[in-house]
Design a protein around this motif. Structure first.
Motif, PDB file in Angstrom:
ATOM      1  N   LYS A  15       0.835  -1.201   0.000  1.00 18.79           N
ATOM      2  CA  LYS A  15       0.000   0.000   0.000  1.00 18.79           C
ATOM      3  C   LYS A  15       0.871   1.252   0.000  1.00 18.79           C
ATOM      4  O   LYS A  15       1.777   1.392   0.811  1.00 18.79           O
ATOM      5  CB  LYS A  15      -0.909   0.007   1.230  1.00 18.79           C
ATOM      6  N   GLY A  16       0.623   2.145  -0.951  1.00 19.27           N
ATOM      7  CA  GLY A  16       1.354   3.399  -1.038  1.00 19.27           C
ATOM      8  C   GLY A  16       2.507   3.402  -2.027  1.00 19.27           C
ATOM      9  O   GLY A  16       3.039   4.442  -2.352  1.00 19.27           O
ATOM     10  N   TYR A  54       8.453   4.397   7.553  1.00 19.70           N
ATOM     11  CA  TYR A  54       7.648   3.791   8.617  1.00 19.70           C
ATOM     12  C   TYR A  54       6.373   3.176   8.037  1.00 19.70           C
ATOM     13  O   TYR A  54       6.033   2.038   8.326  1.00 19.70           O
ATOM     14  CB  TYR A  54       7.307   4.841   9.673  1.00 19.70           C
ATOM     15  N   ASP A  55       5.687   3.946   7.201  1.00 20.77           N
ATOM     16  CA  ASP A  55       4.449   3.453   6.593  1.00 20.77           C
ATOM     17  C   ASP A  55       4.709   2.269   5.672  1.00 20.77           C
ATOM     18  O   ASP A  55       3.963   1.297   5.664  1.00 20.77           O
ATOM     19  CB  ASP A  55       3.742   4.563   5.815  1.00 20.77           C
ATOM     20  N   THR A  58       5.337  -0.727   7.824  1.00 21.27           N
ATOM     21  CA  THR A  58       4.087  -1.153   8.441  1.00 21.27           C
ATOM     22  C   THR A  58       3.199  -1.884   7.442  1.00 21.27           C
ATOM     23  O   THR A  58       2.501  -2.836   7.801  1.00 21.27           O
ATOM     24  CB  THR A  58       3.335   0.065   9.026  1.00 21.27           C
ATOM     25  N   CYS A  59       3.265  -1.492   6.184  1.00 19.37           N
ATOM     26  CA  CYS A  59       2.437  -2.116   5.144  1.00 19.37           C
ATOM     27  C   CYS A  59       3.079  -3.379   4.563  1.00 19.37           C
ATOM     28  O   CYS A  59       2.528  -3.986   3.656  1.00 19.37           O
ATOM     29  CB  CYS A  59       2.137  -1.110   4.040  1.00 19.37           C
ATOM     30  N   GLY A  60       4.236  -3.762   5.079  1.00 23.33           N
ATOM     31  CA  GLY A  60       4.807  -5.037   4.689  1.00 23.33           C
ATOM     32  C   GLY A  60       6.118  -5.015   3.936  1.00 23.33           C
ATOM     33  O   GLY A  60       6.635  -6.058   3.570  1.00 23.33           O
ATOM     34  N   LEU A  61       6.693  -3.842   3.683  1.00 23.70           N
ATOM     35  CA  LEU A  61       7.977  -3.774   2.990  1.00 23.70           C
ATOM     36  C   LEU A  61       9.102  -4.071   3.978  1.00 23.70           C
ATOM     37  O   LEU A  61       9.075  -3.599   5.112  1.00 23.70           O
ATOM     38  CB  LEU A  61       8.177  -2.388   2.374  1.00 23.70           C
ATOM     39  N   ALA A  75       1.171  -5.154   8.107  1.00 22.30           N
ATOM     40  CA  ALA A  75      -0.128  -4.488   8.205  1.00 22.30           C
ATOM     41  C   ALA A  75      -1.018  -5.123   9.271  1.00 22.30           C
ATOM     42  O   ALA A  75      -1.751  -4.432   9.972  1.00 22.30           O
ATOM     43  CB  ALA A  75      -0.824  -4.495   6.850  1.00 22.30           C
ATOM     44  N   ALA A  76      -0.960  -6.455   9.399  1.00 18.24           N
ATOM     45  CA  ALA A  76      -1.784  -7.129  10.407  1.00 18.24           C
ATOM     46  C   ALA A  76      -1.390  -6.665  11.808  1.00 18.24           C
ATOM     47  O   ALA A  76      -2.246  -6.392  12.655  1.00 18.24           O
ATOM     48  CB  ALA A  76      -1.653  -8.643  10.270  1.00 18.24           C
TER      49      ALA A  76
END
Length: 88
Positions: A15-16, A54-55, A58-61, A75-76
């Motif tokens: 995401k992003g 950070y994002d 958090t989204c899995g990278l 993300a979970a």
């Protein structure tokens, strides 16, 4: 999604991260693997502007399967932390 192994499509699944940032990641990766998060952010122009490290973490990278220090690993986990914060 590990930044040193992911395809364009896999990077875009985070995401992003859109086609532009994914392409920049792949172009920089051709010069050599990313050593750590600092190396990724320094080499991929626009990553910080489009999506914070950070994002992205958090989204899995990940970088060599490591999340950014201080960021939830996926993300979970981020969703779980968010729920806990709202209920406390």
């Amino acid at each position: 999604v590990d930044v040193n192994k992911a395809t364009q499509a896999e990077l875009e699944s985070v995401k992003g991260i859109g086609p532009d940032i994914a392409g920049k990641i792949l172009d920089e990766r051709k010069k050599g693997s990313f050593k750590d998060w600092a190396d990724l952010v320094n080499r991929v122009v626009g990553l910080g502007a489009a999506l914070s490290a950070y994002d992205a973490s958090t989204c899995g990278l990940t970088v060599d399967h490591a999340s950014l220090k201080g960021a939830p690993p996926n993300a979970a986990m981020a969703a779980l932390i968010s729920v806990r914060r709202r209920t406390n």
